[in-house]
Write a protein that holds these residues in place. Structure first.
Motif, PDB file in Angstrom:
ATOM      1  N   PHE A  28      26.257  29.751  45.989  1.00 23.30           N
ATOM      2  CA  PHE A  28      25.689  29.216  45.514  1.00 23.30           C
ATOM      3  C   PHE A  28      24.594  30.307  44.746  1.00 23.30           C
ATOM      4  CE2 PHE A  28      27.790  26.290  48.112  1.00 23.30           C
ATOM      5  CZ  PHE A  28      27.780  24.817  47.369  1.00 23.30           C
ATOM      6  N   ASN A  29      24.521  29.907  42.724  1.00 23.02           N
ATOM      7  CA  ASN A  29      23.002  30.699  43.322  1.00 23.02           C
ATOM      8  C   ASN A  29      21.578  29.707  43.200  1.00 23.02           C
ATOM      9  OD1 ASN A  29      21.696  32.429  41.567  1.00 23.02           O
ATOM     10  ND2 ASN A  29      22.292  32.462  39.601  1.00 23.02           N
ATOM     11  N   ASP A  30      20.887  29.815  43.867  1.00 27.31           N
ATOM     12  CA  ASP A  30      20.090  29.122  45.004  1.00 27.31           C
ATOM     13  C   ASP A  30      18.692  29.667  43.556  1.00 27.31           C
ATOM     14  OD1 ASP A  30      18.560  26.769  45.742  1.00 27.31           O
ATOM     15  OD2 ASP A  30      17.366  28.546  46.451  1.00 27.31           O
ATOM     16  N   PRO A  31      18.227  28.955  42.921  1.00 26.23           N
ATOM     17  CA  PRO A  31      16.746  29.619  42.301  1.00 26.23           C
ATOM     18  C   PRO A  31      15.798  30.222  43.105  1.00 26.23           C
ATOM     19  CG  PRO A  31      16.000  27.199  42.216  1.00 26.23           C
ATOM     20  CD  PRO A  31      17.562  27.562  42.652  1.00 26.23           C
ATOM     21  N   ILE A  32      15.650  29.314  44.440  1.00 30.84           N
ATOM     22  CA  ILE A  32      14.611  29.871  45.973  1.00 30.84           C
ATOM     23  C   ILE A  32      15.363  30.798  45.979  1.00 30.84           C
ATOM     24  CG2 ILE A  32      12.880  29.174  47.576  1.00 30.84           C
ATOM     25  CD1 ILE A  32      12.692  28.414  44.745  1.00 30.84           C
ATOM     26  N   HIS A  33      16.451  31.116  47.198  1.00 30.60           N
ATOM     27  CA  HIS A  33      16.643  32.090  47.549  1.00 30.60           C
ATOM     28  C   HIS A  33      18.226  32.696  47.174  1.00 30.60           C
ATOM     29  CE1 HIS A  33      15.298  29.215  51.254  1.00 30.60           C
ATOM     30  NE2 HIS A  33      16.066  28.260  50.541  1.00 30.60           N
ATOM     31  N   GLY A  34      18.210  32.997  46.270  1.00 33.36           N
ATOM     32  CA  GLY A  34      19.127  33.556  44.837  1.00 33.36           C
ATOM     33  C   GLY A  34      20.402  33.847  45.220  1.00 33.36           C
ATOM     34  N   HIS A  35      21.508  34.206  45.844  1.00 38.47           N
ATOM     35  CA  HIS A  35      22.545  33.944  46.215  1.00 38.47           C
ATOM     36  C   HIS A  35      23.387  33.507  47.414  1.00 38.47           C
ATOM     37  CE1 HIS A  35      23.147  35.751  41.917  1.00 38.47           C
ATOM     38  NE2 HIS A  35      24.312  34.889  41.908  1.00 38.47           N
ATOM     39  N   ILE A  36      23.573  32.074  47.959  1.00 33.66           N
ATOM     40  CA  ILE A  36      23.996  32.050  49.319  1.00 33.66           C
ATOM     41  C   ILE A  36      25.741  31.654  49.969  1.00 33.66           C
ATOM     42  CG2 ILE A  36      21.947  31.437  49.572  1.00 33.66           C
ATOM     43  CD1 ILE A  36      22.470  28.326  49.564  1.00 33.66           C
ATOM     44  N   GLU A  37      25.962  31.523  50.331  1.00 29.02           N
ATOM     45  CA  GLU A  37      27.442  31.349  50.551  1.00 29.02           C
ATOM     46  C   GLU A  37      27.568  30.557  51.386  1.00 29.02           C
ATOM     47  OE1 GLU A  37      29.758  35.580  50.110  1.00 29.02           O
ATOM     48  OE2 GLU A  37      28.838  35.218  51.582  1.00 29.02           O
ATOM     49  N   LEU A  38      28.121  29.703  51.480  1.00 26.97           N
ATOM     50  CA  LEU A  38      28.446  28.475  52.144  1.00 26.97           C
ATOM     51  C   LEU A  38      29.885  28.345  52.922  1.00 26.97           C
ATOM     52  CD1 LEU A  38      26.491  25.901  50.568  1.00 26.97           C
ATOM     53  CD2 LEU A  38      25.201  26.666  53.130  1.00 26.97           C
ATOM     54  N   HIS A  39      29.860  27.821  53.887  1.00 30.01           N
ATOM     55  CA  HIS A  39      31.159  27.407  54.928  1.00 30.01           C
ATOM     56  C   HIS A  39      31.756  26.397  54.143  1.00 30.01           C
ATOM     57  CE1 HIS A  39      33.701  26.209  58.126  1.00 30.01           C
ATOM     58  NE2 HIS A  39      33.841  27.497  58.245  1.00 30.01           N
ATOM     59  N   PRO A  40      33.493  26.151  53.844  1.00 29.63           N
ATOM     60  CA  PRO A  40      33.889  25.963  53.002  1.00 29.63           C
ATOM     61  C   PRO A  40      33.822  24.315  54.189  1.00 29.63           C
ATOM     62  CG  PRO A  40      35.729  27.067  54.902  1.00 29.63           C
ATOM     63  CD  PRO A  40      34.116  27.567  54.629  1.00 29.63           C
ATOM     64  N   LEU A  41      33.336  24.082  55.059  1.00 27.00           N
ATOM     65  CA  LEU A  41      33.691  23.187  55.251  1.00 27.00           C
ATOM     66  C   LEU A  41      31.983  22.400  55.186  1.00 27.00           C
ATOM     67  CD1 LEU A  41      34.371  20.267  57.547  1.00 27.00           C
ATOM     68  CD2 LEU A  41      32.946  21.912  59.782  1.00 27.00           C
ATOM     69  N   LEU A  42      31.076  23.391  55.180  1.00 26.68           N
ATOM     70  CA  LEU A  42      29.559  23.082  54.481  1.00 26.68           C
ATOM     71  C   LEU A  42      29.430  22.478  53.105  1.00 26.68           C
ATOM     72  CD1 LEU A  42      27.079  25.632  55.347  1.00 26.68           C
ATOM     73  CD2 LEU A  42      27.493  23.446  56.352  1.00 26.68           C
ATOM     74  N   VAL A  43      30.896  22.977  52.259  1.00 23.67           N
ATOM     75  CA  VAL A  43      31.137  22.429  50.614  1.00 23.67           C
ATOM     76  C   VAL A  43      31.877  21.097  51.084  1.00 23.67           C
ATOM     77  CG1 VAL A  43      32.424  23.367  49.070  1.00 23.67           C
ATOM     78  CG2 VAL A  43      31.634  24.919  50.411  1.00 23.67           C
ATOM     79  N   LYS A  44      32.929  20.986  51.629  1.00 24.81           N
ATOM     80  CA  LYS A  44      33.198  19.605  51.461  1.00 24.81           C
ATOM     81  C   LYS A  44      32.666  18.335  52.306  1.00 24.81           C
ATOM     82  CE  LYS A  44      38.212  20.529  51.093  1.00 24.81           C
ATOM     83  NZ  LYS A  44      38.562  19.227  50.150  1.00 24.81           N
ATOM     84  N   ILE A  45      31.883  18.730  52.997  1.00 21.58           N
ATOM     85  CA  ILE A  45      29.988  18.009  52.786  1.00 21.58           C
ATOM     86  C   ILE A  45      29.653  17.294  51.611  1.00 21.58           C
ATOM     87  CG2 ILE A  45      28.310  17.345  53.700  1.00 21.58           C
ATOM     88  CD1 ILE A  45      29.491  18.831  56.506  1.00 21.58           C
ATOM     89  N   ILE A  46      29.412  18.792  50.994  1.00 18.14           N
ATOM     90  CA  ILE A  46      28.282  18.873  50.185  1.00 18.14           C
ATOM     91  C   ILE A  46      29.265  17.524  48.756  1.00 18.14           C
ATOM     92  CG2 ILE A  46      27.952  20.434  48.240  1.00 18.14           C
ATOM     93  CD1 ILE A  46      26.727  22.171  49.950  1.00 18.14           C
TER      94      ILE A  46
END
Length: 500
Positions: A19-37
């Motif tokens: 995810f390219n976030d304006p505050i934290h930059g490029h962040i990687e998230l676990h696939p389980l977190l992506v499923k929740i999102i």
């Protein structure tokens, strides 16, 4: 559980989403977190403004609970991983932070705001107390977050099960819910891991000293969108955070040189409340929206589980209906089609609600009579309303009544009522990073606050046709009101659209 740096590049790009976030930059998230999102229950947060009515004052405050929640999930993992890394330097016996623990903390951070209603805190702090006064103290958005979290898992179980680490969620559902709300009375009896890993409960919702990743994200994100300077550096805190034993339990501590950075955190919190969250026009707008919602409450219908129908206020009992409750209710009221067959009360109340919302859009707002600070809480606001409306030579035809005035009493503090949160923080020295100690405020600076709580009193007049001189005369009647500190400057008049 595979970690990003444990997998080959090709596999990592498939499993982990960036995810390219304006505050934290490029962040990687676990696939389980992506499923929740990717569930409807989480996607709902795209349509709930982070700062509610402040968007009608600060045009940059257009961000939503969606991106904030992703940011908190990311920072929760970042802090947990930083603590895990430093555990290697601690002597045995020592606690263990497993990959499962880290994922649980990330899920808690991601889902901590699932229960927010339309316009965020306006719903649970202003609307619900008006329509369901018996629930005003009992029901908070955190409670709805736990209900929505359970609902999310039930409704999306078949998709969530496709992720390799699904068991982490299914086996730790209660633990994650406790991480969402932080330390609670009786929690130690329920969770056998609590004493050994009690510090995990302070990452997302820290009830010990109010220093948690939820604030790290919304301070940085809100300041960014509001155009307000953020002096607190959360990355420094995370970098220097480590675990030290305090009264038999491990606690998150930081380097002694970071004490100034932490005072900046609470100064930023106070500044955001004064300049944005409790801005006089923000509170006027939210008061007006609340009044419109109260009028429309019984007339907007939302289908819940089993085809049952709920209103805005009763939808809090059914997560199927609550999922449909977002900031869009503003437009639902504004564009509701009334017919000649509608009940007269419905026509009257929805017409009044629509008029209020149109006034907001056309900037025909209630007038701010004045605001001041008190060192003690003001209980009798009704008496203040009567004092404001006393006839002292008002020109004929104005006929100001007590109900024409609104008196808001707002608690302002550093997060722990009248206590200094830094008194509940432990620090360590580079020479002995395993020993925790307190830093008295007198050793920091003579310029830090001596008091940590006060009350802001804001007075509005609902009558927009009343001249300013009459309102100033009404305000002057409060000059000798007991307990009020009247040395605050009178706020400047609202000068136009998006004036701050």
């Amino acid at each position: 559980m595979a970690r990003p740096h444990d997998t080959e590049t090709e596999t990592m790009e498939v499993a982990y989403k960036v995810f390219n976030d304006p505050i934290h930059g490029h962040i990687e998230l676990h696939p389980l977190l992506v499923k929740i999102i990717d569930t409807p229950q989480f996607q709902r947060l795209r349509n709930i403004k982070q700062l509610g009515g402040a968007y009608y004052v600060f045009p940059g405050a257009s961000h939503n609970r969606f991106e904030h929640s992703i940011g908190v999930g990311y920072l929760a993992g970042k802090l947990a991983k930083s603590l895990q890394k430093k555990l290697l330097r601690l002597p045995k016996p020592k606690p263990e932070i497993t990959e499962s623990d880290i994922l649980c903390v990330q899920i808690a951070g991601l889902c901590h705001d699932l229960g927010h209603g339309p316009f965020s805190h306006l719903f649970d702090a202003m609307f619900i107390p008006k329509v369901l006064p018996d629930l005003a103290v009992k029901w908070k958005h955190e409670q709805a977050s736990l209900m929505m979290f359970d609902h999310l898992i039930v409704e999306n179980k078949s998709e969530l099960e496709k992720v390799e680490d699904w068991q982490v969620l299914s086996n730790n559902q209660d633990f994650i819910k406790e991480l969402i709300v932080g330390r609670q009375d009786g929690q130690q009896k329920r969770m056998n891991r609590y004493k050994e890993k009690s510090f995990l409960y302070d990452i997302v919702a820290n009830k010990t000293n109010e220093i948690d990743v939820d604030k790290f994200d919304y301070f940085a994100r809100d300041c960014h969108h509001l155009g307000i300077k953020n002096n607190f550096d959360h990355n420094r805190f995370i970098k220097f955070a480590r675990l030290c034993k305090v009264d038999g339990e491990y606690q998150i501590c930081t380097k002694e040189q970071e004490v100034g950075n932490l005072y900046d955190l609470f100064h930023t919190r106070n500044s955001l409340h004064r300049r944005a969250y409790q801005h006089k026009v923000t509170n006027i707008v939210e008061t007006m929206i609340t009044e419109a919602f109260v009028l429309a409450d019984k007339h907007l219908k939302f289908e819940g589980a089993g085809g049952n129908i709920f209103t805005m206020s009763t939808a809090i009992d059914d997560m199927v209906a609550y999922t449909k409750l977002t900031d869009n209710v503003f437009e639902q009221i504004l564009f509701y089609t009334l017919t000649v067959l509608d009940d007269p009360r419905k026509v009257r109340e929805l017409t009044e609600a629509r008029k209020i919302l149109m006034d907001i859009l056309s900037r025909d707002l209630y007038k701010c009579v004045g605001q001041l600070y008190s060192e003690e809480e003001i209980q009798d606001t009704k008496a203040m309303q009567h004092k404001l409306a006393v006839d002292q030579g008002n020109p004929p035809g104005n006929n100001l009544k007590p109900d024409d005035f609104i008196v808001n009493v707002i608690k302002m503090n550093y997060g722990l009522k009248d206590k200094n949160p830094i008194d509940h923080v432990r620090f360590y020295r580079k020479s002995d990073p395993t020993k925790a100690f307190k830093i008295p405020s007198g050793q920091v600076s003579t310029l830090i606050p001596g008091h940590f709580q006060e009350w802001l009193i804001q007075v509005y007049c609902k009558r927009t046709d009343v001249e300013g001189e009459i309102l100033r005369a009404a305000w002057d009647r409060l000059e000798n009101w007991p307990q009020l500190r009247m040395n605050q400057p009178e706020p400047e008049a609202d000068k136009g659209p998006n004036s701050t």
